[in-house]
Design a protein around this motif. Structure first.
Motif, short mmCIF file in Angstrom:
data_model
loop_
_atom_site.label_atom_id
_atom_site.label_comp_id
_atom_site.label_asym_id
_atom_site.label_seq_id
_atom_site.Cartn_x
_atom_site.Cartn_y
_atom_site.Cartn_z
N ALA A 21 -7.47 31.68 34.67
CA ALA A 21 -6.80 31.70 35.98
C ALA A 21 -7.04 30.40 36.75
O ALA A 21 -6.19 29.98 37.55
CB ALA A 21 -7.28 32.90 36.80
N LEU A 22 -8.18 29.77 36.49
CA LEU A 22 -8.49 28.50 37.15
C LEU A 22 -7.86 27.30 36.44
O LEU A 22 -8.05 26.16 36.87
CB LEU A 22 -10.02 28.32 37.22
CG LEU A 22 -10.75 29.25 38.20
CD1 LEU A 22 -12.25 29.20 37.95
CD2 LEU A 22 -10.43 28.87 39.64
N GLY A 23 -7.17 27.56 35.34
CA GLY A 23 -6.45 26.50 34.67
C GLY A 23 -7.14 25.87 33.48
O GLY A 23 -6.66 24.88 32.92
N HIS A 24 -8.28 26.43 33.07
CA HIS A 24 -8.98 25.87 31.92
C HIS A 24 -8.33 26.31 30.61
O HIS A 24 -7.70 27.38 30.53
CB HIS A 24 -10.45 26.29 31.95
CG HIS A 24 -11.20 25.72 33.11
ND1 HIS A 24 -11.54 24.39 33.18
CD2 HIS A 24 -11.66 26.28 34.27
CE1 HIS A 24 -12.18 24.15 34.32
NE2 HIS A 24 -12.27 25.29 34.99
N ASP A 25 -8.50 25.50 29.60
CA ASP A 25 -8.01 25.78 28.25
C ASP A 25 -9.12 26.54 27.51
O ASP A 25 -10.11 25.94 27.08
CB ASP A 25 -7.69 24.45 27.56
CG ASP A 25 -7.20 24.63 26.12
OD1 ASP A 25 -7.05 25.78 25.68
OD2 ASP A 25 -7.00 23.60 25.45
N VAL A 26 -8.95 27.84 27.37
CA VAL A 26 -10.01 28.70 26.85
C VAL A 26 -9.67 29.20 25.45
O VAL A 26 -8.59 29.75 25.22
CB VAL A 26 -10.25 29.90 27.79
CG1 VAL A 26 -11.31 30.83 27.21
CG2 VAL A 26 -10.66 29.42 29.18
N SER A 27 -10.62 29.02 24.53
CA SER A 27 -10.56 29.65 23.21
C SER A 27 -11.60 30.75 23.19
O SER A 27 -12.74 30.54 23.61
CB SER A 27 -10.86 28.63 22.11
OG SER A 27 -9.85 27.64 22.06
N VAL A 28 -11.23 31.93 22.71
CA VAL A 28 -12.14 33.06 22.73
C VAL A 28 -12.24 33.68 21.34
O VAL A 28 -11.25 33.78 20.61
CB VAL A 28 -11.70 34.11 23.78
CG1 VAL A 28 -10.31 34.67 23.49
CG2 VAL A 28 -12.72 35.23 23.92
N ALA A 29 -13.47 34.05 20.97
CA ALA A 29 -13.73 34.62 19.65
C ALA A 29 -14.62 35.84 19.78
O ALA A 29 -15.37 35.99 20.75
CB ALA A 29 -14.42 33.58 18.76
N ASN A 30 -14.54 36.71 18.78
CA ASN A 30 -15.47 37.83 18.69
C ASN A 30 -15.86 38.02 17.23
O ASN A 30 -15.48 37.23 16.37
CB ASN A 30 -14.88 39.11 19.30
CG ASN A 30 -13.67 39.63 18.53
OD1 ASN A 30 -13.32 39.12 17.46
ND2 ASN A 30 -13.01 40.64 19.07
N SER A 31 -16.63 39.06 16.95
CA SER A 31 -17.13 39.28 15.59
C SER A 31 -16.10 39.93 14.70
O SER A 31 -16.27 39.98 13.48
CB SER A 31 -18.39 40.14 15.64
OG SER A 31 -18.11 41.41 16.22
N ARG A 32 -15.00 40.42 15.27
CA ARG A 32 -14.04 41.21 14.49
C ARG A 32 -12.79 40.42 14.10
O ARG A 32 -11.94 40.92 13.38
CB ARG A 32 -13.66 42.47 15.27
CG ARG A 32 -14.81 43.43 15.48
CD ARG A 32 -14.42 44.63 16.32
NE ARG A 32 -14.07 44.24 17.68
CZ ARG A 32 -13.04 44.72 18.37
NH1 ARG A 32 -12.24 45.60 17.81
NH2 ARG A 32 -12.81 44.33 19.60
N GLY A 33 -12.66 39.20 14.60
CA GLY A 33 -11.52 38.38 14.21
C GLY A 33 -10.49 38.23 15.31
O GLY A 33 -10.34 39.11 16.17
#
Length: 220
Positions: A21-33
């Motif tokens: 929401a603040l405009g950052h380029d976010v990559s997100v990961a978890n343990s399940r893929g």
């Protein structure tokens, strides 16, 4: 800023929501893929990735997984990250409730974040570990606003700590320098500052009131 988030639970998910929401380029990961993160990606615009790709090009990486899962993270986790990478550790040790006994913490008497740092092979900044996840969405305030909440931040790398504190300010919270990683026991579970919803003065006071002794319920 490019930010990687490893762990999409309550803290990781809400940081993803606020940071995008603040405009950052976010990559997100978890343990399940990444295929299990479609809903969060559609909601926020974040990019779902595998854990080994979350740090690629990132200036900040947030590691927000159960402590017992830290050793299982992929090797070379921060390969390809930006120069001057800051790694945020949000973790807590819950030996009886979740993590089981971790010998490196119990036998060596190191702080939870020092142990995590050794597993990751990279310095960490301890932050958000005592923050209610919903507060990330609901309790942010502009700088100088009455009732602005403060968060303790500990770390040995001063440049990384400054970067993390600036991000916390952008998220709408004050921060208090809680010292180095060997001092971060002051913000571990069951300390006065843990879960404290208060301003900088009260947070600083709570840090001074902490005891390094773990109660039996927080021992493995």
């Amino acid at each position: 800023m490019k930010i990687g988030i490893i762990g999409a639970g309550n803290i990781g998910g809400n940081l993803t929501r606020r940071l995008t929401a603040l405009g950052h380029d976010v990559s997100v990961a978890n343990s399940r893929g990444p295929e299990t993160l479609t809903e969060l990606a559609e909601e926020t615009g974040a990019t779902p990735v595998r854990a080994e790709d979350a740090a690629r090009g990132a200036e900040i990486v947030v590691v927000t997984v159960p402590l017992k899962a830290v050793p299982d993270l992929p090797s070379g986790l921060f390969d390809g990250a930006a120069e001057g990478l800051a790694v945020i550790d949000t973790g807590n040790y819950y030996p009886r409730q979740r993590d089981g006994r971790i010998d490196g913490i119990e036998d060596e008497g190191v702080t939870e974040s020092r142990w995590t740092e050794r597993q990751l092979g990279h310095p960490v900044v301890k932050a958000f570990n005592g923050t209610y996840a919903q507060d990330i969405l609901d309790r942010h305030r502009p700088a100088g606003a009455p009732g602005r909440q403060a968060l303790p931040v500990a770390g040995d790398d001063e440049a990384a700590k400054r970067k993390v504190r600036a991000l916390i300010d952008e998220l709408g919270f004050d921060s208090v320098d809680a010292g180095g990683i060997d001092d971060s026991w002051r913000q571990q579970p069951d300390t006065p500052v843990y879960g404290l919803r208060a301003g900088a003065e009260a947070v600083a006071k709570a840090l001074t009131e902490a005891s390094p002794e773990r109660k039996p319920e927080f021992q493995g």
